[in-house]
Design a protein around this motif. Structure first.
Motif, PDB file in Angstrom:
ATOM      1  N   MET A 105       0.831  -1.197   0.000  1.00  0.00           N
ATOM      2  CA  MET A 105       0.000   0.000   0.000  1.00  0.00           C
ATOM      3  C   MET A 105       0.867   1.249   0.000  1.00  0.00           C
ATOM      4  SD  MET A 105      -3.205  -0.820   2.523  1.00  0.00           S
ATOM      5  CE  MET A 105      -4.455  -2.012   2.037  1.00  0.00           C
ATOM      6  N   LYS A 106       0.295   2.353  -0.493  1.00  0.00           N
ATOM      7  CA  LYS A 106       1.001   3.618  -0.583  1.00  0.00           C
ATOM      8  C   LYS A 106       0.295   4.667   0.267  1.00  0.00           C
ATOM      9  CE  LYS A 106       2.239   2.601  -5.384  1.00  0.00           C
ATOM     10  NZ  LYS A 106       2.068   3.011  -6.789  1.00  0.00           N
ATOM     11  N   LEU A 107       1.075   5.615   0.746  1.00  0.00           N
ATOM     12  CA  LEU A 107       0.552   6.761   1.483  1.00  0.00           C
ATOM     13  C   LEU A 107       0.898   8.015   0.705  1.00  0.00           C
ATOM     14  CD1 LEU A 107      -0.464   8.409   3.966  1.00  0.00           C
ATOM     15  CD2 LEU A 107       1.853   8.187   4.879  1.00  0.00           C
ATOM     16  N   LYS A 108      -0.095   8.832   0.419  1.00  0.00           N
ATOM     17  CA  LYS A 108       0.139  10.103  -0.257  1.00  0.00           C
ATOM     18  C   LYS A 108      -0.553  11.202   0.523  1.00  0.00           C
ATOM     19  CE  LYS A 108      -0.525  12.670  -4.562  1.00  0.00           C
ATOM     20  NZ  LYS A 108      -1.076  12.658  -5.938  1.00  0.00           N
ATOM     21  N   MET A 109       0.190  12.241   0.850  1.00  0.00           N
ATOM     22  CA  MET A 109      -0.358  13.379   1.577  1.00  0.00           C
ATOM     23  C   MET A 109       0.056  14.667   0.883  1.00  0.00           C
ATOM     24  SD  MET A 109       0.723  12.171   5.412  1.00  0.00           S
ATOM     25  CE  MET A 109       0.047  13.664   6.144  1.00  0.00           C
ATOM     26  N   GLU A 110      -0.858  15.596   0.781  1.00  0.00           N
ATOM     27  CA  GLU A 110      -0.553  16.955   0.349  1.00  0.00           C
ATOM     28  C   GLU A 110      -0.770  17.848   1.564  1.00  0.00           C
ATOM     29  OE1 GLU A 110      -1.638  17.399  -4.261  1.00  0.00           O
ATOM     30  OE2 GLU A 110      -3.355  16.824  -3.047  1.00  0.00           O
TER      31      GLU A 110
END
Length: 251
Positions: free
Chosen positions: A151-156
């Protein structure tokens, strides 16, 4: 398929229905309806969530007539990974916490034939934007599924450069499994990745000289601990959380 009645996947049975045409709007108004049975002898109408393709699925009962929704109009809300998905656009099949991936097959009954459809629903989480955040207080996102390998985590985000911007992935018992700490006030600036268990941390991985203000930070880390019962992500040191995604692919 006529003169058969089915028990599983029944949404509702209506009595005193004088015409079969009255069954169809009853089905149309129910989000999950994909099959109509009408019995002119007993004046009953039954609506179901799925179509049945095998005679063995039904029980013989005279008078029932079978009407399945076409694949183009198939409706299935709140799909799960173990649901047989009828031919439709994958993104329209999966709900907001699930995305579609073309690595599994499902089928659609069209007349007397079956069409194979590549579709699979995978877990994905999109958090609510936090346009204003107090950097000294932590913000928690509760996930609806266990984190898993790949799984990937992406945050802006927007951050306070005087504080460490930190991301933790923790179990429901608050055991820290993953931590990413962006430390702007150090010289040189550094991003620190680590894992922990039972209050003990492993060996840090570091990325030095962070210089971007608006841009992307890509970090691929080899996890040293299994993700077991990880349902919570915490962040601290950020002044805003514009977007937040967790999953095999971005939601």
């Amino acid at each position: 398929m006529d003169d058969l009645v089915f028990t599983r996947s029944l949404i509702e049975e209506m009595n005193q229905v004088d015409m079969r045409a009255e069954c169809f709007p009853l089905c149309h108004r129910r989000e999950l309806c994909n099959l109509v049975l009408y019995n002119s002898l007993t004046r009953k109408c039954r609506v179901y969530t799925e179509a049945f393709g095998l005679i063995s699925d039904g029980t013989v009962e005279t008078g029932w007539q079978y009407y399945g929704i076409t694949c183009v109009n198939f409706k299935l809300d709140n799909a799960h990974a173990d649901v047989d998905v009828i031919n439709t656009v994958p993104k329209d099949v999966c709900n907001s916490n699930i995305i579609a991936a073309a690595d599994n097959t499902s089928s659609c009954h069209i007349g007397a034939s079956w069409e194979v459809v590549p579709v699979k629903c995978l877990s994905c989480y999109t958090g609510l934007p936090q346009q204003y955040a107090y950097p000294y207080a932590g913000h928690t996102e509760e996930l609806t599924f266990d984190l898993a390998a790949g799984m990937k985590l992406k945050m802006e985000v927007s951050g306070d450069r005087t504080l460490s911007n930190e991301v933790w992935m923790v179990t429901l018992t608050e055991d820290i499994v993953y931590v990413l700490s962006l430390r702007w006030s150090t010289t040189p600036t550094v991003a620190i990745f680590n894992t922990g268990q039972g209050g003990e941390y492993g060996v840090e991985e570091r990325l030095y000289d962070l210089t971007f203000v608006d841009g992307d930070l890509w970090m691929a880390n080899q996890m040293r601990l299994p993700f077991i019962d990880v349902r919570r992500v915490k962040v601290k040191g950020f002044t805003a959380l514009h977007s937040f995604h967790v999953g095999y692919d971005m939601c």
